[in-house]
Scaffold this motif. Structure first.
Motif, short mmCIF file in Angstrom:
data_model
loop_
_atom_site.label_atom_id
_atom_site.label_comp_id
_atom_site.label_asym_id
_atom_site.label_seq_id
_atom_site.Cartn_x
_atom_site.Cartn_y
_atom_site.Cartn_z
N GLN A 1 -12.01 5.08 12.45
CA GLN A 1 -10.61 4.72 12.66
C GLN A 1 -10.02 4.29 11.34
OE1 GLN A 1 -10.85 1.77 15.86
NE2 GLN A 1 -10.15 3.33 17.29
N LEU A 2 -8.84 4.81 11.06
CA LEU A 2 -8.19 4.55 9.78
C LEU A 2 -6.88 3.81 10.01
CD1 LEU A 2 -8.63 8.14 8.26
CD2 LEU A 2 -10.10 6.15 7.91
N VAL A 3 -6.64 2.82 9.18
CA VAL A 3 -5.40 2.05 9.27
C VAL A 3 -4.78 1.96 7.88
CG1 VAL A 3 -4.34 -0.14 9.86
CG2 VAL A 3 -6.27 0.71 11.21
N GLU A 4 -3.57 2.51 7.75
CA GLU A 4 -2.87 2.44 6.48
C GLU A 4 -1.98 1.19 6.42
OE1 GLU A 4 -2.49 6.96 7.52
OE2 GLU A 4 -2.21 5.05 8.55
N SER A 5 -1.74 0.74 5.21
CA SER A 5 -0.79 -0.33 4.98
C SER A 5 -0.27 -0.20 3.55
CB SER A 5 -1.45 -1.69 5.19
OG SER A 5 -2.50 -1.89 4.27
N GLY A 6 0.75 -1.00 3.25
CA GLY A 6 1.26 -1.02 1.88
C GLY A 6 2.57 -0.30 1.67
N GLY A 7 3.04 0.37 2.70
CA GLY A 7 4.33 1.03 2.56
C GLY A 7 5.46 0.02 2.51
N GLY A 8 6.64 0.52 2.23
CA GLY A 8 7.79 -0.37 2.18
C GLY A 8 8.94 0.26 1.43
N LEU A 9 9.88 -0.58 1.05
CA LEU A 9 11.08 -0.15 0.34
C LEU A 9 10.95 -0.54 -1.13
CD1 LEU A 9 14.04 0.86 0.27
CD2 LEU A 9 14.73 -1.48 0.88
N VAL A 10 11.21 0.41 -2.00
CA VAL A 10 11.10 0.16 -3.44
C VAL A 10 12.20 0.94 -4.14
CG1 VAL A 10 9.47 2.06 -3.80
CG2 VAL A 10 9.48 0.11 -5.38
N GLN A 11 12.63 0.44 -5.28
CA GLN A 11 13.64 1.16 -6.05
C GLN A 11 13.01 2.30 -6.84
OE1 GLN A 11 15.67 -1.82 -8.46
NE2 GLN A 11 17.30 -1.98 -6.93
N ALA A 12 13.80 3.29 -7.14
CA ALA A 12 13.33 4.40 -7.95
C ALA A 12 12.74 3.87 -9.27
CB ALA A 12 14.46 5.37 -8.23
N GLY A 13 11.60 4.44 -9.65
CA GLY A 13 10.89 3.99 -10.83
C GLY A 13 9.86 2.92 -10.55
N GLY A 14 9.88 2.39 -9.35
CA GLY A 14 8.94 1.34 -8.98
C GLY A 14 7.60 1.89 -8.52
N SER A 15 6.75 0.98 -8.05
CA SER A 15 5.39 1.34 -7.65
C SER A 15 5.06 0.74 -6.28
CB SER A 15 4.38 0.79 -8.67
OG SER A 15 4.57 1.38 -9.94
N LEU A 16 4.17 1.41 -5.62
CA LEU A 16 3.56 0.90 -4.39
C LEU A 16 2.10 1.32 -4.38
CD1 LEU A 16 6.15 1.76 -1.55
CD2 LEU A 16 5.52 -0.53 -2.34
N ARG A 17 1.29 0.51 -3.72
CA ARG A 17 -0.10 0.88 -3.52
C ARG A 17 -0.39 0.88 -2.03
NH1 ARG A 17 -5.79 -2.00 -5.36
NH2 ARG A 17 -5.15 -3.45 -3.70
N LEU A 18 -0.74 2.05 -1.52
CA LEU A 18 -1.12 2.17 -0.12
C LEU A 18 -2.62 1.94 0.02
CD1 LEU A 18 0.88 5.36 0.92
CD2 LEU A 18 1.65 2.99 0.78
N SER A 19 -2.99 1.31 1.12
CA SER A 19 -4.39 1.09 1.44
C SER A 19 -4.72 1.82 2.73
CB SER A 19 -4.69 -0.39 1.61
OG SER A 19 -4.47 -1.10 0.41
N CYS A 20 -5.95 2.27 2.81
CA CYS A 20 -6.46 2.94 4.01
C CYS A 20 -7.80 2.31 4.32
CB CYS A 20 -6.59 4.43 3.75
SG CYS A 20 -7.37 5.38 5.08
N VAL A 21 -7.83 1.50 5.36
CA VAL A 21 -9.05 0.79 5.72
C VAL A 21 -9.71 1.51 6.88
CG1 VAL A 21 -10.04 -1.38 6.51
CG2 VAL A 21 -8.07 -1.40 4.96
N ALA A 22 -11.01 1.76 6.75
CA ALA A 22 -11.76 2.49 7.77
C ALA A 22 -12.70 1.57 8.51
CB ALA A 22 -12.54 3.61 7.11
N SER A 23 -12.86 1.83 9.79
CA SER A 23 -13.85 1.12 10.58
C SER A 23 -15.17 1.85 10.48
CB SER A 23 -13.41 1.07 12.05
OG SER A 23 -13.37 2.37 12.57
N GLY A 24 -16.25 1.21 10.85
CA GLY A 24 -17.54 1.86 10.88
C GLY A 24 -18.31 1.74 9.59
N ARG A 25 -19.57 2.16 9.64
CA ARG A 25 -20.48 1.98 8.51
C ARG A 25 -20.65 3.23 7.68
NH1 ARG A 25 -25.50 -1.16 11.54
NH2 ARG A 25 -24.26 -2.84 12.44
#
Length: 127
Positions: A3-27
């Motif tokens: 199971q995958l869960v993303e986070s880190g999205g949002g609103l940013v101005q042009a030229g800016g940065s974001l970092r998305l995360s994808c957390v997985a369940s399981g071993r």
């Protein structure tokens, strides 16, 4: 299963940065290639980037090359998509996905070859 869960999205101005995360369940996170895709409303899902099992190899689409990078931390069951120099045309929903084909020799850019998907996270870049 993964199971995958993303986070880190949002609103940013042009030229800016974001970092998305994808957390997985399981071993078994380190048995999956992780891909990143984006999809605008009414359009097909488009490949953005992928990273192999160990993080030693990545592939980035030409449209975002030089601006986006992907990494992973298997100890944290997490993959990341670092997005720099964002443009308004990067606005859309971003998804991470897991490819469980252990015989894969080349990264796949086809959504149908990924086995598991996250729910997506919205990225909005204002001009």
């Amino acid at each position: 299963q993964v199971q995958l869960v993303e986070s880190g999205g949002g609103l940013v101005q042009a030229g800016g940065s974001l970092r998305l995360s994808c957390v997985a369940s399981g071993r078994t996170f380190n048995k999956y290639i992780i891909g990143w895709f984006r999809q605008a409303p009414g359009k097909e899902r488009v490949f953005v980037a992928a990273i192999n099992w160990t993080g030693s190899s990545t592939y980035v689409a030409d449209s975002v090359k030089g601006r986006f990078t992907t990494t992973r931390d298997n100890a944290k069951n997490t993959a990341y998509l670092q997005m720099d120099s964002l443009k308004p045309e990067d606005t859309t929903i971003y998804y991470c996905a897991a490819d469980g084909n252990e015989l894969r020799r080349k990264f796949s850019t086809l959504p149908g070859e990924y086995d598991y998907w996250g729910q997506g996270t919205q990225v909005t870049v204002s001009s």
